[in-house]
Design an enzyme around this catalytic site. Structure first.
Site, PDB file in Angstrom:
ATOM      1  N   HIS A 158      38.822  83.404  19.214  1.00  0.00           N
ATOM      2  CA  HIS A 158      38.702  82.803  20.748  1.00  0.00           C
ATOM      3  C   HIS A 158      37.097  82.504  20.817  1.00  0.00           C
ATOM      4  CE1 HIS A 158      42.307  84.806  21.811  1.00  0.00           C
ATOM      5  NE2 HIS A 158      42.515  83.919  22.951  1.00  0.00           N
ATOM      6  N   LYS A 162      34.611  85.734  25.107  1.00  0.00           N
ATOM      7  CA  LYS A 162      35.555  86.624  25.431  1.00  0.00           C
ATOM      8  C   LYS A 162      35.230  88.112  25.080  1.00  0.00           C
ATOM      9  CE  LYS A 162      40.501  87.471  24.529  1.00  0.00           C
ATOM     10  NZ  LYS A 162      40.799  87.351  26.051  1.00  0.00           N
TER      11      LYS A 162
END
Length: 277
Positions: A158, A162
Protein backbone atom coordinates in the site's frame (compact mmCIF):
# COMPACT_ATOMS: atom_id res chain seq x y z
CA UNK A 1 -38.40 4.16 -3.64
CA UNK A 2 -36.72 7.49 -2.92
CA UNK A 3 -32.96 7.87 -3.30
CA UNK A 4 -31.06 6.59 -0.27
CA UNK A 5 -29.69 9.51 1.74
CA UNK A 6 -26.09 8.82 2.79
CA UNK A 7 -23.75 10.56 5.22
CA UNK A 8 -20.02 10.59 4.52
CA UNK A 9 -17.87 10.60 7.66
CA UNK A 10 -14.24 11.64 7.44
CA UNK A 11 -15.40 13.79 4.54
CA UNK A 12 -12.17 15.73 4.24
CA UNK A 13 -9.88 12.73 3.73
CA UNK A 14 -8.86 11.08 0.46
CA UNK A 15 -11.44 8.33 0.83
CA UNK A 16 -14.10 10.70 2.13
CA UNK A 17 -13.79 12.91 -0.93
CA UNK A 18 -13.86 9.85 -3.18
CA UNK A 19 -17.09 8.75 -1.48
CA UNK A 20 -18.67 12.17 -1.99
CA UNK A 21 -17.83 12.13 -5.71
CA UNK A 22 -18.99 8.53 -6.14
CA UNK A 23 -22.31 8.92 -4.32
CA UNK A 24 -23.04 12.13 -6.22
CA UNK A 25 -22.46 10.32 -9.54
CA UNK A 26 -24.43 7.13 -8.81
CA UNK A 27 -28.15 6.57 -9.24
CA UNK A 28 -30.34 5.67 -6.27
CA UNK A 29 -28.24 7.50 -3.68
CA UNK A 30 -27.45 11.06 -2.67
CA UNK A 31 -25.20 12.84 -0.19
CA UNK A 32 -27.28 14.26 2.67
CA UNK A 33 -24.54 14.82 5.24
CA UNK A 34 -20.78 15.16 5.66
CA UNK A 35 -18.95 14.85 8.97
CA UNK A 36 -15.47 15.91 10.04
CA UNK A 37 -13.74 15.97 13.43
CA UNK A 38 -14.08 18.98 15.70
CA UNK A 39 -11.46 21.56 14.81
CA UNK A 40 -11.11 20.39 11.21
CA UNK A 41 -10.33 23.21 8.76
CA UNK A 42 -13.01 21.77 6.47
CA UNK A 43 -15.92 22.51 8.85
CA UNK A 44 -18.45 24.84 7.26
CA UNK A 45 -17.35 24.10 3.71
CA UNK A 46 -19.66 22.60 1.11
CA UNK A 47 -18.90 18.88 0.72
CA UNK A 48 -19.21 18.95 -3.05
CA UNK A 49 -16.93 21.94 -3.39
CA UNK A 50 -14.30 20.21 -1.24
CA UNK A 51 -14.54 17.06 -3.37
CA UNK A 52 -14.19 19.03 -6.60
CA UNK A 53 -17.70 18.54 -7.99
CA UNK A 54 -19.18 21.95 -7.22
CA UNK A 55 -21.77 23.08 -4.69
CA UNK A 56 -24.19 20.33 -3.56
CA UNK A 57 -25.62 22.27 -0.59
CA UNK A 58 -24.30 19.85 2.04
CA UNK A 59 -22.28 21.62 4.72
CA UNK A 60 -19.53 19.71 6.51
CA UNK A 61 -20.17 19.68 10.26
CA UNK A 62 -19.08 17.93 13.46
CA UNK A 63 -22.49 16.88 14.84
CA UNK A 64 -22.97 13.28 13.65
CA UNK A 65 -26.06 12.30 15.64
CA UNK A 66 -28.25 15.12 14.36
CA UNK A 67 -27.14 14.42 10.79
CA UNK A 68 -27.55 10.63 11.12
CA UNK A 69 -31.11 11.14 12.39
CA UNK A 70 -32.09 12.61 9.02
CA UNK A 71 -30.29 10.00 6.87
CA UNK A 72 -30.77 6.42 5.69
CA UNK A 73 -27.15 5.33 6.05
CA UNK A 74 -23.53 6.26 6.70
CA UNK A 75 -20.36 5.35 4.80
CA UNK A 76 -17.38 5.05 7.13
CA UNK A 77 -13.71 4.68 6.18
CA UNK A 78 -12.21 6.48 9.17
CA UNK A 79 -10.27 5.29 12.24
CA UNK A 80 -11.11 2.54 14.75
CA UNK A 81 -11.89 5.02 17.53
CA UNK A 82 -14.12 7.14 15.28
CA UNK A 83 -15.85 4.10 13.78
CA UNK A 84 -16.86 2.77 17.20
CA UNK A 85 -18.31 6.19 18.02
CA UNK A 86 -20.18 6.35 14.71
CA UNK A 87 -21.52 2.82 15.25
CA UNK A 88 -23.15 4.02 18.46
CA UNK A 89 -24.74 6.98 16.70
CA UNK A 90 -25.94 4.79 13.83
CA UNK A 91 -27.54 2.44 16.35
CA UNK A 92 -29.34 5.35 18.01
CA UNK A 93 -30.58 6.57 14.63
CA UNK A 94 -31.48 3.00 13.51
CA UNK A 95 -29.78 3.44 10.13
CA UNK A 96 -27.44 1.49 7.86
CA UNK A 97 -23.73 1.70 8.74
CA UNK A 98 -21.21 0.57 6.11
CA UNK A 99 -17.75 0.13 7.67
CA UNK A 100 -14.58 -0.05 5.61
CA UNK A 101 -12.30 0.98 8.49
CA UNK A 102 -9.34 -1.33 9.15
CA UNK A 103 -7.08 -1.91 12.15
CA UNK A 104 -9.99 -2.68 14.50
CA UNK A 105 -9.16 -4.33 17.82
CA UNK A 106 -11.12 -7.12 19.47
CA UNK A 107 -12.71 -4.54 21.75
CA UNK A 108 -13.68 -2.42 18.73
CA UNK A 109 -15.22 -5.46 17.03
CA UNK A 110 -17.27 -6.21 20.16
CA UNK A 111 -18.59 -2.65 20.29
CA UNK A 112 -19.60 -2.82 16.63
CA UNK A 113 -21.34 -6.16 17.17
CA UNK A 114 -23.28 -4.60 20.04
CA UNK A 115 -24.32 -1.67 17.85
CA UNK A 116 -25.59 -4.15 15.25
CA UNK A 117 -28.47 -4.99 17.58
CA UNK A 118 -30.02 -1.70 16.50
CA UNK A 119 -28.25 -0.76 13.25
CA UNK A 120 -27.85 -2.70 10.01
CA UNK A 121 -24.08 -2.92 9.65
CA UNK A 122 -22.04 -4.13 6.69
CA UNK A 123 -18.36 -4.42 7.62
CA UNK A 124 -15.46 -5.58 5.49
CA UNK A 125 -11.70 -5.17 5.36
CA UNK A 126 -12.18 -4.41 1.67
CA UNK A 127 -15.31 -3.16 -0.09
CA UNK A 128 -14.19 -3.97 -3.62
CA UNK A 129 -16.19 -6.64 -5.39
CA UNK A 130 -13.03 -8.17 -6.86
CA UNK A 131 -11.29 -8.70 -3.51
CA UNK A 132 -14.35 -10.34 -2.01
CA UNK A 133 -14.59 -12.71 -4.96
CA UNK A 134 -10.86 -13.38 -4.51
CA UNK A 135 -11.49 -14.35 -0.88
CA UNK A 136 -13.95 -17.01 -2.04
CA UNK A 137 -11.38 -18.41 -4.47
CA UNK A 138 -8.70 -18.40 -1.76
CA UNK A 139 -10.95 -20.35 0.59
CA UNK A 140 -11.66 -22.93 -2.11
CA UNK A 141 -7.98 -23.28 -3.01
CA UNK A 142 -6.91 -23.62 0.62
CA UNK A 143 -9.51 -26.32 1.15
CA UNK A 144 -8.48 -28.22 -1.98
CA UNK A 145 -4.71 -28.12 -1.44
CA UNK A 146 -3.34 -30.03 1.55
CA UNK A 147 -1.35 -28.03 4.10
CA UNK A 148 1.40 -30.64 4.03
CA UNK A 149 1.94 -29.97 0.32
CA UNK A 150 1.16 -26.26 -0.13
CA UNK A 151 2.32 -23.34 2.03
CA UNK A 152 0.25 -20.15 2.08
CA UNK A 153 1.88 -16.71 2.03
CA UNK A 154 0.05 -13.39 1.68
CA UNK A 155 1.88 -10.39 0.21
CA UNK A 156 0.43 -6.88 0.27
CA UNK A 157 1.57 -3.39 -0.69
CA UNK A 158 0.00 0.00 0.00
CA UNK A 159 0.88 3.68 -0.17
CA UNK A 160 3.29 5.25 2.29
CA UNK A 161 0.50 6.86 4.35
CA UNK A 162 -1.24 3.64 5.44
CA UNK A 163 -0.92 3.24 9.21
CA UNK A 164 -1.97 -0.37 9.91
CA UNK A 165 -0.29 -3.63 8.92
CA UNK A 166 -1.07 -6.19 7.73
CA UNK A 167 -3.85 -4.50 5.80
CA UNK A 168 -7.46 -5.31 6.51
CA UNK A 169 -7.63 -6.94 3.10
CA UNK A 170 -4.62 -9.16 3.82
CA UNK A 171 -6.29 -10.28 7.05
CA UNK A 172 -9.57 -10.87 5.21
CA UNK A 173 -7.73 -13.12 2.75
CA UNK A 174 -5.91 -14.82 5.62
CA UNK A 175 -9.21 -15.57 7.32
CA UNK A 176 -10.53 -17.03 4.07
CA UNK A 177 -7.48 -19.31 3.80
CA UNK A 178 -7.83 -20.34 7.44
CA UNK A 179 -11.51 -21.15 6.98
CA UNK A 180 -10.64 -23.25 3.95
CA UNK A 181 -8.25 -25.28 6.09
CA UNK A 182 -10.55 -25.36 9.13
CA UNK A 183 -8.02 -23.63 11.40
CA UNK A 184 -7.94 -20.44 13.46
CA UNK A 185 -5.89 -17.70 11.82
CA UNK A 186 -4.81 -16.38 15.22
CA UNK A 187 -3.16 -19.73 15.97
CA UNK A 188 -1.37 -20.12 12.62
CA UNK A 189 -0.56 -16.55 11.55
CA UNK A 190 3.09 -15.54 11.09
CA UNK A 191 3.45 -11.75 10.87
CA UNK A 192 7.20 -11.14 11.34
CA UNK A 193 10.30 -12.99 10.16
CA UNK A 194 13.69 -11.63 11.14
CA UNK A 195 17.03 -13.21 11.88
CA UNK A 196 17.43 -16.97 12.31
CA UNK A 197 13.82 -18.17 12.20
CA UNK A 198 14.39 -21.85 11.51
CA UNK A 199 12.44 -23.80 8.89
CA UNK A 200 8.90 -22.84 8.02
CA UNK A 201 6.28 -24.48 10.24
CA UNK A 202 3.83 -26.54 8.20
CA UNK A 203 0.27 -25.26 8.12
CA UNK A 204 1.09 -21.66 9.01
CA UNK A 205 -0.13 -18.65 7.02
CA UNK A 206 2.55 -16.01 6.48
CA UNK A 207 2.12 -12.29 5.89
CA UNK A 208 4.53 -9.87 4.21
CA UNK A 209 3.89 -6.12 4.15
CA UNK A 210 5.27 -3.47 1.78
CA UNK A 211 4.71 0.29 2.01
CA UNK A 212 5.67 3.00 -0.45
CA UNK A 213 4.66 5.60 -2.98
CA UNK A 214 1.02 5.99 -3.96
CA UNK A 215 0.02 2.33 -4.36
CA UNK A 216 -3.75 2.04 -3.81
CA UNK A 217 -3.59 -1.64 -2.91
CA UNK A 218 -2.02 -4.84 -4.21
CA UNK A 219 -2.60 -8.28 -2.70
CA UNK A 220 -1.35 -11.72 -3.67
CA UNK A 221 -2.07 -15.04 -2.02
CA UNK A 222 0.67 -17.53 -2.87
CA UNK A 223 0.10 -21.26 -2.48
CA UNK A 224 3.60 -22.68 -2.81
CA UNK A 225 4.07 -26.39 -3.43
CA UNK A 226 7.02 -28.50 -4.51
CA UNK A 227 7.70 -27.64 -8.15
CA UNK A 228 4.67 -25.39 -8.58
CA UNK A 229 3.04 -22.23 -7.23
CA UNK A 230 -0.46 -20.84 -7.51
CA UNK A 231 -0.74 -17.06 -7.21
CA UNK A 232 -4.14 -15.41 -6.75
CA UNK A 233 -3.90 -11.62 -7.01
CA UNK A 234 -5.89 -8.39 -6.99
CA UNK A 235 -4.60 -4.95 -7.97
CA UNK A 236 -6.60 -1.88 -7.00
CA UNK A 237 -5.95 1.00 -9.39
CA UNK A 238 -8.45 3.55 -8.09
CA UNK A 239 -10.11 4.17 -4.70
CA UNK A 240 -13.42 4.48 -6.53
CA UNK A 241 -13.76 0.68 -6.49
CA UNK A 242 -14.03 0.77 -2.70
CA UNK A 243 -16.54 3.62 -2.82
CA UNK A 244 -18.75 1.84 -5.37
CA UNK A 245 -18.65 -1.31 -3.26
CA UNK A 246 -19.65 0.66 -0.17
CA UNK A 247 -22.62 2.18 -1.98
CA UNK A 248 -23.66 -1.26 -3.22
CA UNK A 249 -23.48 -2.51 0.37
CA UNK A 250 -25.60 0.38 1.64
CA UNK A 251 -28.29 -0.22 -0.98
CA UNK A 252 -28.30 -3.95 -0.16
CA UNK A 253 -28.67 -3.24 3.57
CA UNK A 254 -31.46 -0.69 3.18
CA UNK A 255 -34.67 -2.02 4.69
CA UNK A 256 -33.04 -5.09 6.25
CA UNK A 257 -33.30 -5.95 9.92
CA UNK A 258 -30.51 -4.88 12.29
CA UNK A 259 -27.51 -7.19 12.23
CA UNK A 260 -23.85 -7.53 11.29
CA UNK A 261 -23.07 -8.48 7.69
CA UNK A 262 -20.09 -8.72 5.35
CA UNK A 263 -19.54 -8.02 1.67
CA UNK A 264 -19.89 -11.75 1.07
CA UNK A 265 -23.53 -11.37 2.14
CA UNK A 266 -23.93 -8.44 -0.25
CA UNK A 267 -22.50 -10.46 -3.14
CA UNK A 268 -24.72 -13.48 -2.46
CA UNK A 269 -22.07 -15.92 -1.22
CA UNK A 270 -23.70 -16.65 2.16
CA UNK A 271 -27.06 -17.65 3.58
CA UNK A 272 -27.46 -14.14 5.03
CA UNK A 273 -27.71 -12.83 1.47
CA UNK A 274 -31.35 -13.90 1.42
CA UNK A 275 -32.20 -12.65 4.90
CA UNK A 276 -35.80 -11.44 5.08
CA UNK A 277 -36.24 -7.71 4.96
Amino acid sequence: MNDMGLVIVGAGGRMGQTLIRTVHAMEGVRVVGAIERSGSPHLGRDAGELAGIGIINVEICDEPLSVFAKADGVLDFTTPKATVEFAGYAAQARIVHVIGTTGLSGEDEAAIAAAARHATIVKSGNMSLGVNLLSVLVKQAARALDAADFDIEILEMHHRHKVDAPSGTALLLGEAAAEGRAIELADKSVRVRDGHTGPREAGTIGFATLRGGSVVGEHSVILAGIGERIVLSHLAEDRTIFARGAVKAALWARGRKPGLHSMLDVLGFTENSDQAR
